[in-house]
Write a protein that holds these residues in place. Structure first.
Motif, PDB file in Angstrom:
ATOM      1  N   LEU A  34      27.634  36.690  58.842  1.00 52.04           N
ATOM      2  CA  LEU A  34      26.741  36.126  57.830  1.00 52.04           C
ATOM      3  C   LEU A  34      27.509  35.740  56.565  1.00 52.04           C
ATOM      4  O   LEU A  34      27.346  34.647  56.039  1.00 52.04           O
ATOM      5  N   PHE A  35      28.309  36.637  56.059  1.00 51.40           N
ATOM      6  CA  PHE A  35      29.202  36.360  54.926  1.00 51.40           C
ATOM      7  C   PHE A  35      30.374  37.318  55.064  1.00 51.40           C
ATOM      8  O   PHE A  35      30.197  38.534  54.981  1.00 51.40           O
ATOM      9  N   PRO A  36      31.574  36.808  55.302  1.00 53.06           N
ATOM     10  CA  PRO A  36      32.685  37.668  55.702  1.00 53.06           C
ATOM     11  C   PRO A  36      33.291  38.552  54.613  1.00 53.06           C
ATOM     12  O   PRO A  36      33.978  39.511  54.932  1.00 53.06           O
ATOM     13  N   PHE A  37      33.046  38.258  53.343  1.00 52.65           N
ATOM     14  CA  PHE A  37      33.712  39.003  52.279  1.00 52.65           C
ATOM     15  C   PHE A  37      32.800  40.053  51.660  1.00 52.65           C
ATOM     16  O   PHE A  37      31.622  39.813  51.424  1.00 52.65           O
ATOM     17  N   ARG A  38      33.386  41.238  51.407  1.00 54.00           N
ATOM     18  CA  ARG A  38      32.683  42.352  50.764  1.00 54.00           C
ATOM     19  C   ARG A  38      33.630  43.012  49.777  1.00 54.00           C
ATOM     20  O   ARG A  38      34.840  43.075  50.001  1.00 54.00           O
ATOM     21  N   ARG A  39      33.033  43.548  48.694  1.00 52.23           N
ATOM     22  CA  ARG A  39      33.849  44.276  47.726  1.00 52.23           C
ATOM     23  C   ARG A  39      34.351  45.556  48.373  1.00 52.23           C
ATOM     24  O   ARG A  39      33.619  46.263  49.051  1.00 52.23           O
ATOM     25  N   ILE A  40      35.606  45.858  48.147  1.00 55.08           N
ATOM     26  CA  ILE A  40      36.208  47.090  48.646  1.00 55.08           C
ATOM     27  C   ILE A  40      35.671  48.247  47.816  1.00 55.08           C
ATOM     28  O   ILE A  40      35.673  48.182  46.577  1.00 55.08           O
ATOM     29  N   SER A  41      35.232  49.273  48.472  1.00 53.49           N
ATOM     30  CA  SER A  41      34.700  50.446  47.767  1.00 53.49           C
ATOM     31  C   SER A  41      35.763  50.994  46.815  1.00 53.49           C
ATOM     32  O   SER A  41      36.900  51.222  47.205  1.00 53.49           O
ATOM     33  N   GLY A  42      35.402  51.180  45.567  1.00 58.35           N
ATOM     34  CA  GLY A  42      36.329  51.702  44.569  1.00 58.35           C
ATOM     35  C   GLY A  42      37.242  50.659  43.963  1.00 58.35           C
ATOM     36  O   GLY A  42      38.071  50.976  43.109  1.00 58.35           O
ATOM     37  N   ALA A  43      37.109  49.388  44.380  1.00 61.65           N
ATOM     38  CA  ALA A  43      38.007  48.335  43.897  1.00 61.65           C
ATOM     39  C   ALA A  43      37.362  47.563  42.753  1.00 61.65           C
ATOM     40  O   ALA A  43      37.186  46.351  42.806  1.00 61.65           O
ATOM     41  N   LYS A  44      36.994  48.290  41.715  1.00 60.46           N
ATOM     42  CA  LYS A  44      36.454  47.683  40.504  1.00 60.46           C
ATOM     43  C   LYS A  44      37.300  48.155  39.333  1.00 60.46           C
ATOM     44  O   LYS A  44      37.427  49.346  39.092  1.00 60.46           O
ATOM     45  N   LEU A  45      37.900  47.215  38.635  1.00 58.12           N
ATOM     46  CA  LEU A  45      38.757  47.533  37.504  1.00 58.12           C
ATOM     47  C   LEU A  45      38.002  47.217  36.219  1.00 58.12           C
ATOM     48  O   LEU A  45      37.335  46.192  36.133  1.00 58.12           O
ATOM     49  N   GLN A  46      38.114  48.073  35.221  1.00 58.75           N
ATOM     50  CA  GLN A  46      37.458  47.856  33.931  1.00 58.75           C
ATOM     51  C   GLN A  46      38.335  47.000  33.015  1.00 58.75           C
ATOM     52  O   GLN A  46      38.261  47.105  31.800  1.00 58.75           O
ATOM     53  N   THR A  47      39.149  46.155  33.635  1.00 58.85           N
ATOM     54  CA  THR A  47      40.022  45.236  32.917  1.00 58.85           C
ATOM     55  C   THR A  47      39.853  43.860  33.530  1.00 58.85           C
ATOM     56  O   THR A  47      39.929  43.720  34.755  1.00 58.85           O
ATOM     57  N   GLY A  48      39.613  42.862  32.701  1.00 61.93           N
ATOM     58  CA  GLY A  48      39.493  41.494  33.171  1.00 61.93           C
ATOM     59  C   GLY A  48      40.757  40.716  32.864  1.00 61.93           C
ATOM     60  O   GLY A  48      41.847  41.287  32.788  1.00 61.93           O
ATOM     61  N   ILE A  49      40.579  39.420  32.652  1.00 61.39           N
ATOM     62  CA  ILE A  49      41.747  38.557  32.453  1.00 61.39           C
ATOM     63  C   ILE A  49      41.536  37.670  31.224  1.00 61.39           C
ATOM     64  O   ILE A  49      40.462  37.124  31.013  1.00 61.39           O
ATOM     65  N   LEU A  50      42.564  37.569  30.405  1.00 62.05           N
ATOM     66  CA  LEU A  50      42.560  36.692  29.236  1.00 62.05           C
ATOM     67  C   LEU A  50      43.022  35.293  29.624  1.00 62.05           C
ATOM     68  O   LEU A  50      42.429  34.299  29.233  1.00 62.05           O
ATOM     69  N   SER A  51      44.086  35.222  30.400  1.00 65.69           N
ATOM     70  CA  SER A  51      44.733  33.958  30.761  1.00 65.69           C
ATOM     71  C   SER A  51      44.577  33.742  32.264  1.00 65.69           C
ATOM     72  O   SER A  51      45.339  34.307  33.046  1.00 65.69           O
ATOM     73  N   PRO A  52      43.576  32.954  32.693  1.00 68.60           N
ATOM     74  CA  PRO A  52      43.281  32.830  34.120  1.00 68.60           C
ATOM     75  C   PRO A  52      44.474  32.456  34.999  1.00 68.60           C
ATOM     76  O   PRO A  52      44.579  32.927  36.125  1.00 68.60           O
ATOM     77  N   PHE A  53      45.386  31.646  34.483  1.00 66.81           N
ATOM     78  CA  PHE A  53      46.516  31.221  35.299  1.00 66.81           C
ATOM     79  C   PHE A  53      47.743  32.123  35.131  1.00 66.81           C
ATOM     80  O   PHE A  53      48.851  31.768  35.512  1.00 66.81           O
ATOM     81  N   SER A  54      47.522  33.313  34.575  1.00 67.64           N
ATOM     82  CA  SER A  54      48.615  34.281  34.464  1.00 67.64           C
ATOM     83  C   SER A  54      48.658  35.232  35.658  1.00 67.64           C
ATOM     84  O   SER A  54      49.644  35.921  35.852  1.00 67.64           O
ATOM     85  N   ALA A  55      47.595  35.281  36.454  1.00 67.47           N
ATOM     86  CA  ALA A  55      47.531  36.214  37.585  1.00 67.47           C
ATOM     87  C   ALA A  55      48.446  35.743  38.703  1.00 67.47           C
ATOM     88  O   ALA A  55      48.330  34.616  39.184  1.00 67.47           O
ATOM     89  N   VAL A  56      49.376  36.622  39.099  1.00 71.03           N
ATOM     90  CA  VAL A  56      50.372  36.292  40.105  1.00 71.03           C
ATOM     91  C   VAL A  56      50.557  37.482  41.034  1.00 71.03           C
ATOM     92  O   VAL A  56      50.625  38.625  40.579  1.00 71.03           O
ATOM     93  N   GLU A  57      50.654  37.195  42.326  1.00 70.62           N
ATOM     94  CA  GLU A  57      51.011  38.239  43.280  1.00 70.62           C
ATOM     95  C   GLU A  57      52.521  38.430  43.229  1.00 70.62           C
ATOM     96  O   GLU A  57      53.278  37.462  43.241  1.00 70.62           O
ATOM     97  N   ILE A  58      52.946  39.680  43.150  1.00 69.25           N
ATOM     98  CA  ILE A  58      54.369  39.991  43.078  1.00 69.25           C
ATOM     99  C   ILE A  58      54.610  41.356  43.710  1.00 69.25           C
ATOM    100  O   ILE A  58      53.937  42.322  43.373  1.00 69.25           O
ATOM    101  N   ASP A  59      55.532  41.425  44.654  1.00 68.36           N
ATOM    102  CA  ASP A  59      55.912  42.691  45.295  1.00 68.36           C
ATOM    103  C   ASP A  59      54.700  43.512  45.744  1.00 68.36           C
ATOM    104  O   ASP A  59      54.565  44.684  45.409  1.00 68.36           O
ATOM    105  N   ASN A  60      53.804  42.902  46.507  1.00 67.36           N
ATOM    106  CA  ASN A  60      52.597  43.569  47.026  1.00 67.36           C
ATOM    107  C   ASN A  60      51.708  44.128  45.925  1.00 67.36           C
ATOM    108  O   ASN A  60      51.062  45.157  46.096  1.00 67.36           O
ATOM    109  N   SER A  61      51.676  43.459  44.798  1.00 67.22           N
ATOM    110  CA  SER A  61      50.837  43.856  43.681  1.00 67.22           C
ATOM    111  C   SER A  61      50.387  42.587  42.946  1.00 67.22           C
ATOM    112  O   SER A  61      50.664  41.481  43.397  1.00 67.22           O
ATOM    113  N   VAL A  62      49.700  42.771  41.837  1.00 72.17           N
ATOM    114  CA  VAL A  62      49.239  41.654  41.015  1.00 72.17           C
ATOM    115  C   VAL A  62      49.587  41.959  39.566  1.00 72.17           C
ATOM    116  O   VAL A  62      49.454  43.098  39.114  1.00 72.17           O
TER     117      VAL A  62
END
Length: 188
Positions: free
Chosen positions: A91-119
């Motif tokens: 029906l809809f393949p994506f779901r939020r991962i339990s516990g995967a909510k961070l109380q931090t957002g983003i200031l610069s949308p194009f600053s988010a980068v995947e690096i060494d299995n992290s962000v």
């Protein structure tokens, strides 16, 4: 099929899109000024169903960035972040991962980068903005120093700071540039 770029012209496509990413055969876009994100048809960026959307709703927060990092959809709001994964649900393949909510957002949308299995990203939360974070699992860890944060906060347009990575001599570097920064910043 064709490998040419084409404009999406279907009426069911959101009228104002912020970013696009690709995960597990789906194109995913966030709709500006909402918490919604939409998915395309399987391996078809020109097919969009108006009902194939979800809302990052653990906090009332507009989505401003979405990236594919470590095979998951990182949905960055202005003050919070959620991480969703492909469950394979028909029906809809994506779901939020339990516990995967961070109380931090983003200031610069194009600053988010995947690096060494992290962000890594330039963050914002209810208390302020301009701290550079690196995700450790689903926890934002501050990696910038106070002088760097003051430097970011003094940029003339910090929402337009851009991030990218490169490797040199075995080291991976994260670079912030643009947005009115007086000089580029590099993290090793």
């Amino acid at each position: 099929g064709t490998s040419d770029f084409q404009k999406v012209t279907v009426a069911s496509f959101p009228t104002s899109v912020g970013m696009v990413t690709f995960i597990d055969s789906y194109f995913i876009v966030n709709e500006n000024d909402t918490g919604r994100f939409y998915i395309s048809g399987v391996n078809d960026g020109l097919t969009w169903d108006a009902l194939d959307f979800a809302t990052a709703e653990s906090s009332p927060d507009d989505l401003v960035a979405i990236i594919n990092a470590v095979g998951q959809a990182w949905l960055f709001g202005k003050e919070t972040t959620e991480v969703w994964t492909d469950t394979g649900d028909s029906l809809f393949p994506f779901r939020r991962i339990s516990g995967a909510k961070l109380q931090t957002g983003i200031l610069s949308p194009f600053s988010a980068v995947e690096i060494d299995n992290s962000v890594i990203w330039v963050g914002r939360d209810k208390l302020g903005q301009g701290i550079v974070y690196r995700a450790q699992g689903f926890s934002p860890i501050r990696i910038s120093t106070t002088p760097i944060e003051i430097f970011i906060q003094s940029a003339s347009d910090p929402t337009n700071i851009r991030g990218y990575c490169y490797q040199e001599e075995g080291n991976t570097f994260y670079v912030l540039t643009g947005g009115g920064l007086e000089t580029s910043l590099v993290y090793d």
